[in-house]
Scaffold this motif. Structure first.
Motif, PDB file in Angstrom:
ATOM      1  N   ILE A 140       1.236  -0.995  -0.242  1.00  0.00           N
ATOM      2  CA  ILE A 140       0.009   0.006   0.222  1.00  0.00           C
ATOM      3  C   ILE A 140       0.535   0.924   0.463  1.00  0.00           C
ATOM      4  O   ILE A 140       1.069   2.521  -0.213  1.00  0.00           O
ATOM      5  N   ILE A 141       1.912   0.908   0.612  1.00  0.00           N
ATOM      6  CA  ILE A 141       2.589   2.859   0.585  1.00  0.00           C
ATOM      7  C   ILE A 141       3.871   2.707  -0.615  1.00  0.00           C
ATOM      8  O   ILE A 141       3.809   3.753  -0.857  1.00  0.00           O
ATOM      9  N   GLN A 143       2.753   0.894  -3.448  1.00  0.00           N
ATOM     10  CA  GLN A 143       2.258   1.909  -4.735  1.00  0.00           C
ATOM     11  C   GLN A 143       2.256   0.644  -6.155  1.00  0.00           C
ATOM     12  O   GLN A 143       2.662   1.982  -6.674  1.00  0.00           O
ATOM     13  N   THR A 146       1.174   1.382 -10.046  1.00  0.00           N
ATOM     14  CA  THR A 146       0.624   2.902 -10.330  1.00  0.00           C
ATOM     15  C   THR A 146       1.645   4.216 -11.164  1.00  0.00           C
ATOM     16  O   THR A 146       2.697   4.200 -10.699  1.00  0.00           O
ATOM     17  N   ARG A 263       1.514  11.002   3.387  1.00  0.00           N
ATOM     18  CA  ARG A 263       0.071  10.484   2.522  1.00  0.00           C
ATOM     19  C   ARG A 263      -0.832   9.311   3.044  1.00  0.00           C
ATOM     20  O   ARG A 263      -0.374   8.724   3.643  1.00  0.00           O
ATOM     21  N   ASN A 265      -2.254   6.931   2.386  1.00  0.00           N
ATOM     22  CA  ASN A 265      -1.730   5.376   1.981  1.00  0.00           C
ATOM     23  C   ASN A 265      -0.183   5.110   2.843  1.00  0.00           C
ATOM     24  O   ASN A 265      -0.487   4.163   3.038  1.00  0.00           O
ATOM     25  N   GLY A 269      -0.743   1.909   5.192  1.00  0.00           N
ATOM     26  CA  GLY A 269       0.290   0.861   5.165  1.00  0.00           C
ATOM     27  C   GLY A 269       1.375   0.749   5.712  1.00  0.00           C
ATOM     28  O   GLY A 269       0.888   0.066   7.046  1.00  0.00           O
TER      29      GLY A 269
END
Length: 291
Positions: A140-141, A143, A146, A263, A265, A269
């Motif tokens: 999640i951190i 990403q 993406t 952030r 995320n 995370g």
């Protein structure tokens, strides 16, 4: 000091994490202006002097601390930690304190995952689930896949892998060598490596930045001294969960002094990683009690 004063141990661990976070902030400040190798080299000179002083005052003195039947392994540990510190400081420069520490927080999970195949320790299914949750938090951190993914974000993960291996090797050598011996070779081996490498990257430093360098060295010694006192005051299993506070202190420095952004995320995370790490530590403590 007997290892039964949990409140004192927890207080000392909180102080330790704050001092180490300050050390990381100063490292980031200096590494933005000067080469990382030089900074770590000077830091290790002071650290080596500190460990030699500690070893000389330990039971049996310096002669006892130097003795080891695992010299190659002890030297490798020291070299590995010095290299890991270089990687970690470079990570602070590229992506900042917040994200670096958020990803690095996964190292206890890496230790738990590798302790079975490498150290022969038993890892139950609950801890494997926690390890999986922690690595979901890391994804999640980071990403991956993406448009916002940065390959620089992998640097603190490499740092975490290196530190996890260093920690497992520390467990391994502890079967035969004392803590004083391991501490001595950690500092001296790292200083030898960084001296051999760092001189090639020497840069002239301003008087103000030499003051910051002096403070960096002092925080390093103070942090290790507090950590020693922490484990003298209380069992590692009682204080280790509070080591995650370094993430909080470092993130605060990143926000207040380096204008970093927190952030969503990263928050989600890091929360998963910390929760999984604490659960893993608790399960390890329960397993140790049953032995």
């Amino acid at each position: 000091m007997s290892q039964n004063n949990a409140p004192l141990g927890i207080s000392l661990m909180i102080a330790t994490t704050f001092v180490f976070a300050m050390q990381d902030g100063i490292s980031q400040h200096l590494a933005r202006e000067y080469n990382v190798m030089m900074i770590v080299m000077v830091r290790y000179w002071f650290f080596a002097a500190f460990v030699i002083t500690v070893a000389s005052r330990s039971k049996g003195g310096l002669r006892k601390a130097v003795q080891t039947g695992q010299l190659k392994m002890q030297i490798f540990r020291g070299v590995l930690l010095a290299a890991e510190i270089c990687v970690a400081v470079q990570s602070f420069v590229y992506i900042g304190l917040i994200e670096s520490h958020a990803v690095f927080a996964c190292y206890p999970l890496v230790i738990a995952a590798l302790s079975g195949p490498i150290l022969g320790e038993t890892v139950g299914w609950r801890r494997w689930v926690a390890i999986g949750v922690g690595f979901i938090g890391m994804l999640i951190i980071l990403q991956p896949g993406t448009g916002v993914f940065s390959p620089y974000a992998l640097i603190p993960f490499v740092s975490a892998l290196m530190f996890a291996l260093y920690s497992m090797l520390t467990r391994y050598v502890a079967h035969k060598d004392s803590a004083a011996t391991s501490f001595f070779w950690t500092g001296v081996s790292g200083a030898a490596l960084m001296t051999a490498v760092g001189f090639a990257f020497w840069e002239r430093m301003s008087g103000v930045d030499w003051a910051w360098m002096g403070l960096l060295c002092l925080t390093g010694a103070a942090g290790h001294f507090l950590l020693i006192k922490t484990y003298e005051a209380a069992e590692a299993s009682a204080v280790q969960p509070f080591a995650y506070l370094q993430l909080v202190w470092a993130s605060s420095l990143g926000l207040l002094l380096f204008a970093e952004q927190l952030r969503l995320n990263v928050v989600i995370g890091a929360s998963l990683i910390v929760a999984a790490g604490i659960f893993t530590l608790v399960r390890e403590r329960m397993a140790a009690r049953r032995v």
